[in-house]
Design a protein around this motif. Structure first.
Motif, PDB file in Angstrom:
ATOM      1  N   GLY A  43       4.117  -5.065   6.349  1.00 52.45           N
ATOM      2  CA  GLY A  43       3.498  -6.388   6.408  1.00 52.45           C
ATOM      3  C   GLY A  43       2.537  -6.618   5.250  1.00 52.45           C
ATOM      4  N   ILE A  44       1.796  -5.568   4.858  1.00 49.65           N
ATOM      5  CA  ILE A  44       0.873  -5.682   3.732  1.00 49.65           C
ATOM      6  C   ILE A  44       1.646  -5.915   2.445  1.00 49.65           C
ATOM      7  N   LEU A  45       2.699  -5.156   2.258  1.00 46.03           N
ATOM      8  CA  LEU A  45       3.500  -5.288   1.036  1.00 46.03           C
ATOM      9  C   LEU A  45       4.155  -6.665   0.946  1.00 46.03           C
ATOM     10  N   LYS A  46       4.671  -7.163   2.062  1.00 45.07           N
ATOM     11  CA  LYS A  46       5.306  -8.484   2.060  1.00 45.07           C
ATOM     12  C   LYS A  46       4.272  -9.582   1.808  1.00 45.07           C
ATOM     13  N   PRO A  57       1.456 -17.760   0.947  1.00 41.11           N
ATOM     14  CA  PRO A  57       0.075 -17.918   1.415  1.00 41.11           C
ATOM     15  C   PRO A  57      -0.909 -17.655   0.276  1.00 41.11           C
ATOM     16  N   THR A  58      -2.165 -18.028   0.482  1.00 43.21           N
ATOM     17  CA  THR A  58      -3.175 -17.831  -0.557  1.00 43.21           C
ATOM     18  C   THR A  58      -4.032 -16.596  -0.307  1.00 43.21           C
ATOM     19  N   TRP A  59      -3.982 -16.031   0.903  1.00 48.35           N
ATOM     20  CA  TRP A  59      -4.794 -14.843   1.169  1.00 48.35           C
ATOM     21  C   TRP A  59      -4.193 -14.001   2.290  1.00 48.35           C
ATOM     22  N   MET A  60      -4.666 -12.759   2.343  1.00 47.90           N
ATOM     23  CA  MET A  60      -4.312 -11.856   3.435  1.00 47.90           C
ATOM     24  C   MET A  60      -5.517 -10.969   3.735  1.00 47.90           C
ATOM     25  N   VAL A  61      -5.574 -10.459   4.955  1.00 49.66           N
ATOM     26  CA  VAL A  61      -6.612  -9.523   5.353  1.00 49.66           C
ATOM     27  C   VAL A  61      -5.931  -8.326   6.002  1.00 49.66           C
ATOM     28  N   ALA A  62      -6.313  -7.121   5.550  1.00 52.98           N
ATOM     29  CA  ALA A  62      -5.822  -5.880   6.151  1.00 52.98           C
ATOM     30  C   ALA A  62      -7.000  -5.177   6.811  1.00 52.98           C
ATOM     31  N   LYS A  63      -6.722  -4.467   7.891  1.00 53.22           N
ATOM     32  CA  LYS A  63      -7.774  -3.760   8.619  1.00 53.22           C
ATOM     33  C   LYS A  63      -7.273  -2.370   9.006  1.00 53.22           C
ATOM     34  N   TYR A  64      -8.207  -1.523   9.388  1.00 49.42           N
ATOM     35  CA  TYR A  64      -7.843  -0.197   9.875  1.00 49.42           C
ATOM     36  C   TYR A  64      -7.280  -0.326  11.279  1.00 49.42           C
ATOM     37  N   GLU A  65      -6.277   0.471  11.572  1.00 44.77           N
ATOM     38  CA  GLU A  65      -5.673   0.500  12.892  1.00 44.77           C
ATOM     39  C   GLU A  65      -6.482   1.466  13.757  1.00 44.77           C
ATOM     40  N   GLY A  66      -7.315   0.928  14.607  1.00 44.98           N
ATOM     41  CA  GLY A  66      -8.175   1.754  15.453  1.00 44.98           C
ATOM     42  C   GLY A  66      -9.084   2.636  14.616  1.00 44.98           C
ATOM     43  N   ASP A  67      -9.196   3.904  14.986  1.00 49.42           N
ATOM     44  CA  ASP A  67     -10.028   4.862  14.250  1.00 49.42           C
ATOM     45  C   ASP A  67      -9.216   5.643  13.227  1.00 49.42           C
ATOM     46  N   ARG A  68      -7.951   5.306  13.098  1.00 51.18           N
ATOM     47  CA  ARG A  68      -7.079   6.023  12.170  1.00 51.18           C
ATOM     48  C   ARG A  68      -7.279   5.539  10.743  1.00 51.18           C
ATOM     49  N   VAL A  72      -3.296  -1.868   8.376  1.00 52.62           N
ATOM     50  CA  VAL A  72      -2.251  -2.766   8.867  1.00 52.62           C
ATOM     51  C   VAL A  72      -2.648  -4.196   8.514  1.00 52.62           C
ATOM     52  N   LEU A  73      -1.664  -5.053   8.402  1.00 52.21           N
ATOM     53  CA  LEU A  73      -1.919  -6.456   8.119  1.00 52.21           C
ATOM     54  C   LEU A  73      -2.564  -7.095   9.340  1.00 52.21           C
ATOM     55  N   GLN A  74      -3.697  -7.741   9.132  1.00 53.16           N
ATOM     56  CA  GLN A  74      -4.385  -8.453  10.214  1.00 53.16           C
ATOM     57  C   GLN A  74      -3.947  -9.903  10.248  1.00 53.16           C
ATOM     58  N   SER A  75      -3.980 -10.574   9.095  1.00 52.27           N
ATOM     59  CA  SER A  75      -3.645 -11.996   9.061  1.00 52.27           C
ATOM     60  C   SER A  75      -3.384 -12.457   7.636  1.00 52.27           C
TER      61      SER A  75
END
Length: 146
Positions: A43-46, A57-68, A72-75
């Motif tokens: 999802g991040i790569l796409k 789109p004009t932006w993306m946000v990635a976040k950590y998956e839990g404590d790992r 992962v792509l958030q939005s």
């Protein structure tokens, strides 16, 4: 005086436009980080590839998956900076990538967001992981908000 994130990003983008700093904007197809950060989420790569296109789109946000140590792509979104800022959380570390249209050309900005409520142990790994994110997204300029 403390600058708001909006002011900071605006200042940064204007600085990029008027300096010789170059933001590399070609797509890299690799999904593997150089360290212990897992950035293989398709999802991040796409989303990155779509942002680089004219109609995406004009932006993306990635976040950590839990404590790992996995991003992962958030939005994603097609709005402006204000819309992106609504996605940033006070208790999270997030990486935002956005396209900024300017009279001198389109530029791409990476924002490393570290919310005030993030535990110290998580804050410490951000500098280690940031280089992996910069490498994946092929940026040389980053705004860090801690």
């Amino acid at each position: 005086p403390v600058l708001s994130l909006h002011s900071l990003v605006t200042f940064f983008v204007v600085g990029v436009m008027t300096s010789h700093t170059r933001v590399v904007n070609d797509y890299v197809g690799s999904g593997a980080g150089t360290g212990d950060l897992d950035i293989s989420d398709s999802g991040i790569l796409k989303a990155h590839k779509d942002i680089l296109s004219e109609s995406g789109p004009t932006w993306m946000v990635a976040k950590y998956e839990g404590d790992r140590d996995r991003l992962v792509l958030q939005s994603t979104g097609s709005g402006d900076l204000e819309e992106l800022l609504d996605e940033l959380s006070d208790g999270a570390v997030q990486y935002a990538f956005m396209k900024v249209k300017h009279p001198r050309g389109t530029k791409f900005v990476l924002i490393c967001w570290v919310g005030e409520g993030v535990p110290a142990i998580r804050k410490g790994i951000v500098t280690k992981h940031l280089s992996d994110v910069e490498g994946l997204l092929r940026v040389r300029c980053c705004v860090c908000c801690c």
